[in-house]
Design an enzyme around this catalytic site. Structure first.
Site, PDB file in Angstrom:
ATOM      1  N   PRO A   9       0.791  -1.233   0.000  1.00  0.00           N
ATOM      2  CA  PRO A   9       0.000   0.000   0.000  1.00  0.00           C
ATOM      3  C   PRO A   9       0.821   1.280   0.000  1.00  0.00           C
ATOM      4  O   PRO A   9       1.837   1.390   0.692  1.00  0.00           O
ATOM      5  CB  PRO A   9      -0.815  -0.105   1.298  1.00  0.00           C
ATOM      6  CG  PRO A   9      -0.142  -1.133   2.126  1.00  0.00           C
ATOM      7  CD  PRO A   9       0.502  -2.086   1.158  1.00  0.00           C
ATOM      8  N   ASN A  10       0.318   2.214  -0.791  1.00  0.00           N
ATOM      9  CA  ASN A  10       0.838   3.584  -0.904  1.00  0.00           C
ATOM     10  C   ASN A  10       2.135   3.708  -1.696  1.00  0.00           C
ATOM     11  O   ASN A  10       2.564   4.826  -1.970  1.00  0.00           O
ATOM     12  CB  ASN A  10       1.005   4.249   0.484  1.00  0.00           C
ATOM     13  CG  ASN A  10      -0.326   4.372   1.194  1.00  0.00           C
ATOM     14  OD1 ASN A  10      -1.273   4.890   0.626  1.00  0.00           O
ATOM     15  ND2 ASN A  10      -0.412   3.850   2.399  1.00  0.00           N
ATOM     16  N   ARG A  17       4.847  12.660  -1.944  1.00  0.00           N
ATOM     17  CA  ARG A  17       5.111  13.256  -0.613  1.00  0.00           C
ATOM     18  C   ARG A  17       6.306  12.554   0.023  1.00  0.00           C
ATOM     19  O   ARG A  17       6.732  11.506  -0.442  1.00  0.00           O
ATOM     20  CB  ARG A  17       3.883  13.067   0.292  1.00  0.00           C
ATOM     21  CG  ARG A  17       2.808  14.133   0.104  1.00  0.00           C
ATOM     22  CD  ARG A  17       1.662  13.924   1.089  1.00  0.00           C
ATOM     23  NE  ARG A  17       2.160  13.661   2.433  1.00  0.00           N
ATOM     24  CZ  ARG A  17       1.889  12.559   3.144  1.00  0.00           C
ATOM     25  NH1 ARG A  17       1.147  11.605   2.642  1.00  0.00           N
ATOM     26  NH2 ARG A  17       2.371  12.419   4.346  1.00  0.00           N
ATOM     27  N   TYR A  22      11.498   8.724   0.906  1.00  0.00           N
ATOM     28  CA  TYR A  22      11.329   7.770  -0.195  1.00  0.00           C
ATOM     29  C   TYR A  22      11.900   8.243  -1.532  1.00  0.00           C
ATOM     30  O   TYR A  22      11.821   7.523  -2.521  1.00  0.00           O
ATOM     31  CB  TYR A  22       9.841   7.439  -0.367  1.00  0.00           C
ATOM     32  CG  TYR A  22       9.224   6.878   0.891  1.00  0.00           C
ATOM     33  CD1 TYR A  22       9.671   5.674   1.427  1.00  0.00           C
ATOM     34  CD2 TYR A  22       8.196   7.550   1.562  1.00  0.00           C
ATOM     35  CE1 TYR A  22       9.125   5.158   2.599  1.00  0.00           C
ATOM     36  CE2 TYR A  22       7.648   7.041   2.728  1.00  0.00           C
ATOM     37  CZ  TYR A  22       8.116   5.851   3.236  1.00  0.00           C
ATOM     38  OH  TYR A  22       7.585   5.343   4.384  1.00  0.00           O
ATOM     39  N   ASN A  73       8.000  -5.890  -1.056  1.00  0.00           N
ATOM     40  CA  ASN A  73       7.956  -4.710  -0.196  1.00  0.00           C
ATOM     41  C   ASN A  73       6.490  -4.574   0.183  1.00  0.00           C
ATOM     42  O   ASN A  73       5.699  -3.970  -0.549  1.00  0.00           O
ATOM     43  CB  ASN A  73       8.464  -3.461  -0.920  1.00  0.00           C
ATOM     44  CG  ASN A  73       8.476  -2.243   0.002  1.00  0.00           C
ATOM     45  OD1 ASN A  73       7.926  -2.285   1.111  1.00  0.00           O
ATOM     46  ND2 ASN A  73       9.091  -1.171  -0.454  1.00  0.00           N
ATOM     47  N   ALA A  76       3.373  -0.908   4.639  1.00  0.00           N
ATOM     48  CA  ALA A  76       2.867  -0.932   6.026  1.00  0.00           C
ATOM     49  C   ALA A  76       2.423  -2.333   6.464  1.00  0.00           C
ATOM     50  O   ALA A  76       2.503  -2.669   7.655  1.00  0.00           O
ATOM     51  CB  ALA A  76       1.725   0.054   6.173  1.00  0.00           C
ATOM     52  N   GLU A  97      12.759  -9.757   1.347  1.00  0.00           N
ATOM     53  CA  GLU A  97      12.084  -8.537   1.805  1.00  0.00           C
ATOM     54  C   GLU A  97      12.891  -7.307   1.385  1.00  0.00           C
ATOM     55  O   GLU A  97      14.113  -7.292   1.532  1.00  0.00           O
ATOM     56  CB  GLU A  97      11.993  -8.607   3.337  1.00  0.00           C
ATOM     57  CG  GLU A  97      11.384  -7.396   3.989  1.00  0.00           C
ATOM     58  CD  GLU A  97      11.373  -7.506   5.520  1.00  0.00           C
ATOM     59  OE1 GLU A  97      12.040  -8.409   6.088  1.00  0.00           O
ATOM     60  OE2 GLU A  97      10.697  -6.672   6.140  1.00  0.00           O
ATOM     61  N   HIS A  99      12.862  -2.833   1.460  1.00  0.00           N
ATOM     62  CA  HIS A  99      12.281  -1.541   1.845  1.00  0.00           C
ATOM     63  C   HIS A  99      13.146  -0.436   1.271  1.00  0.00           C
ATOM     64  O   HIS A  99      14.380  -0.539   1.295  1.00  0.00           O
ATOM     65  CB  HIS A  99      12.208  -1.380   3.367  1.00  0.00           C
ATOM     66  CG  HIS A  99      11.337  -2.412   3.987  1.00  0.00           C
ATOM     67  ND1 HIS A  99       9.973  -2.370   3.886  1.00  0.00           N
ATOM     68  CD2 HIS A  99      11.653  -3.546   4.656  1.00  0.00           C
ATOM     69  CE1 HIS A  99       9.466  -3.438   4.486  1.00  0.00           C
ATOM     70  NE2 HIS A  99      10.463  -4.171   4.954  1.00  0.00           N
ATOM     71  N   ARG A 106      13.527   3.918  12.092  1.00  0.00           N
ATOM     72  CA  ARG A 106      12.369   4.808  12.148  1.00  0.00           C
ATOM     73  C   ARG A 106      11.542   4.523  13.418  1.00  0.00           C
ATOM     74  O   ARG A 106      12.106   4.106  14.423  1.00  0.00           O
ATOM     75  CB  ARG A 106      11.565   4.659  10.844  1.00  0.00           C
ATOM     76  CG  ARG A 106      12.417   5.062   9.624  1.00  0.00           C
ATOM     77  CD  ARG A 106      11.673   4.893   8.322  1.00  0.00           C
ATOM     78  NE  ARG A 106      10.491   5.726   8.253  1.00  0.00           N
ATOM     79  CZ  ARG A 106       9.557   5.625   7.303  1.00  0.00           C
ATOM     80  NH1 ARG A 106       9.695   4.727   6.346  1.00  0.00           N
ATOM     81  NH2 ARG A 106       8.515   6.418   7.313  1.00  0.00           N
TER      82      ARG A 106
HETATM   83  O1  CA2 Z   1      10.680   1.886   3.233  1.00  0.00           O
HETATM   84  C1  CA2 Z   1       9.804   1.199   2.676  1.00  0.00           C
HETATM   85  O2  CA2 Z   1       9.909   0.745   1.541  1.00  0.00           O
HETATM   86  C2  CA2 Z   1       8.479   0.956   3.423  1.00  0.00           C
HETATM   87  O3  CA2 Z   1       8.051  -0.366   3.129  1.00  0.00           O
HETATM   88  C3  CA2 Z   1       7.503   1.984   2.869  1.00  0.00           C
HETATM   89  C4  CA2 Z   1       6.140   1.977   3.551  1.00  0.00           C
HETATM   90  C5  CA2 Z   1       6.281   2.022   5.071  1.00  0.00           C
HETATM   91  O4  CA2 Z   1       5.019   1.858   5.683  1.00  0.00           O
HETATM   92  C6  CA2 Z   1       7.238   0.936   5.592  1.00  0.00           C
HETATM   93  O5  CA2 Z   1       7.379   1.065   6.994  1.00  0.00           O
HETATM   94  C7  CA2 Z   1       8.606   1.066   4.940  1.00  0.00           C
HETATM   95  C8  CA2 Z   1       5.311   3.171   3.030  1.00  0.00           C
HETATM   96  C9  CA2 Z   1       5.003   3.083   1.542  1.00  0.00           C
HETATM   97  C10 CA2 Z   1       4.932   4.382   0.821  1.00  0.00           C
HETATM   98  O6  CA2 Z   1       4.407   5.457   1.569  1.00  0.00           O
HETATM   99  C11 CA2 Z   1       4.356   6.717   1.032  1.00  0.00           C
HETATM  100  C12 CA2 Z   1       4.043   7.745   1.915  1.00  0.00           C
HETATM  101  C13 CA2 Z   1       3.985   9.033   1.469  1.00  0.00           C
HETATM  102  C14 CA2 Z   1       4.201   9.333   0.139  1.00  0.00           C
HETATM  103  C15 CA2 Z   1       4.499   8.325  -0.752  1.00  0.00           C
HETATM  104  C16 CA2 Z   1       4.569   7.019  -0.312  1.00  0.00           C
END
Ligand code: CA2
Length: 143
Positions: A9-10, A17, A22, A73, A76, A97, A99, A106
């Site tokens: 997700p996301n 953002r 990222y 990946n 969340a 895995e 990230h 974090r």
């Molecule tokens: O560092 C990573 O790749 C994560 O898997 C990214 C996840 C986070 O929940 C993990 O703890 C670590 C978040 C995915 C993307 O989130 C965004 C947030 C804001 C803007 C764009 C993407």
């Protein structure tokens, strides 16, 4: 060798953002990066992204008997999903895995990885490069 890349997700919002965490590149840029790295490494790759836990479980199940390795990946869901952990264990396909950031550096809630319990290795904090490292790791484990 056939590799399935699963993004959670996301991740489709990349570049929109939080560039300090990222990076500035978009999800389409990540797809291009993975496809070109796979070509260089001589493997076949399919990339799947979903914001839904069940859809990710379904895609992992579909890979059973058809895929040699999984790069995951789970975003969340990494830190919450016993269902994705169980799916990886059920299909018994070597998984790595990945990230973009390093969750261990974090918030405390990111320090637990359920998904990692079904993975042979982990690459975190390398940005896009982590996906290439994960594919290389799967290729090594397949030799
Ligand atoms: O560092 C990573 O790749 C994560 O898997 C990214 C996840 C986070 O929940 C993990 O703890 C670590 C978040 C995915 C993307 O989130 C965004 C947030 C804001 C803007 C764009 C993407």
């Amino acid at each position: 060798m056939k590799i399935l890349v699963v993004n959670g997700p996301n991740l489709n919002m990349l570049g929109i953002r939080e560039p300090e965490i990222y990076g500035r590149e978009s999800y389409a840029d990540l797809e291009k990066y993975i496809e070109s790295a796979a070509k260089e490494l001589g493997c076949e790759v399919e990339i799947f992204q979903s914001n839904c836990e069940g859809a990710i479980v379904d895609r992992i199940q579909e890979a059973y008997g058809k895929t040699d390795g999984i790069v995951i990946n789970a975003a969340a869901y990494t830190h919450t999903s016993v269902a994705i952990l169980d799916a990886l264990k059920a299909v018994s396909i070597p998984a790595v895995e990945v990230h973009l950031s390093e969750p261990m550096e974090r918030e405390d809630f990111r320090k637990i990885s359920y998904v990692g319990k079904a993975c042979i290795d982990r690459f975190a904090g390398f940005g896009f490069e982590g996906y290439r490292k994960a594919m290389e790791r799967l290729i090594r484990s397949n030799q």
